[in-house]
Design an enzyme around this catalytic site. Structure first.
Site: not given
Length: 136
Positions: A73, A81, A112
């Site tokens: 993070y 997020h 991601k």
């Protein structure tokens, strides 16, 4: 109103003995056989990578939910997020094209980047490679 007293210290219990289980440092606990982590090469890599990422400013949580070792993070996990799924691999391990596709798809599916992390023992530093789909 009646007063209720709740004991918050274990010292008041006759069965409690903290002298046998209280250690001043991790090294003393390690010598007593209580603390053995990290002991394997994989655990040492994982620890070194964790420390390096933490020193770079990432907040780190467990990444098993997304198929990795860590989630990274950019700030407090309650406010941000995660940006990366990090997996620790051995520096000398060959990665198949199918593994690269798997990592890329997994990262894309959860929005991601997938980060492969290794620890270079010769230079005593971390090596990172990110996998991310660039176009659709």
């Amino acid at each position: 109103a009646p007063t209720i007293t709740i004991k918050t210290s274990s010292n008041s219990f006759e069965w409690y003995n903290d002298k046998d289980y209280c250690f001043d440092s991790l090294e003393v606990a390690r010598l007593a056989g209580l603390w053995t982590w990290p002991s394997t090469p994989k655990e040492k890599y994982k620890f070194n990578i964790y420390c390096d990422l933490w020193n770079r400013g990432y907040f780190i949580t467990n990444g098993i939910k997304f198929g990795g070792d860590y989630l990274l993070y950019p700030g407090d996990p309650l406010r941000y997020h995660s940006h990366f799924i990090a997996t620790i691999i051995d520096m000398n391990k060959e990665i198949s094209p199918m593994d690269i596709i798997t990592f890329g798809r997994m990262g894309t599916a959860v929005k991601k980047s997938y980060m492969l992390c290794s620890w270079d023992m010769n230079e005593d530093k971390a090596v990172y490679v990110c996998i991310e789909w660039a176009g659709y």
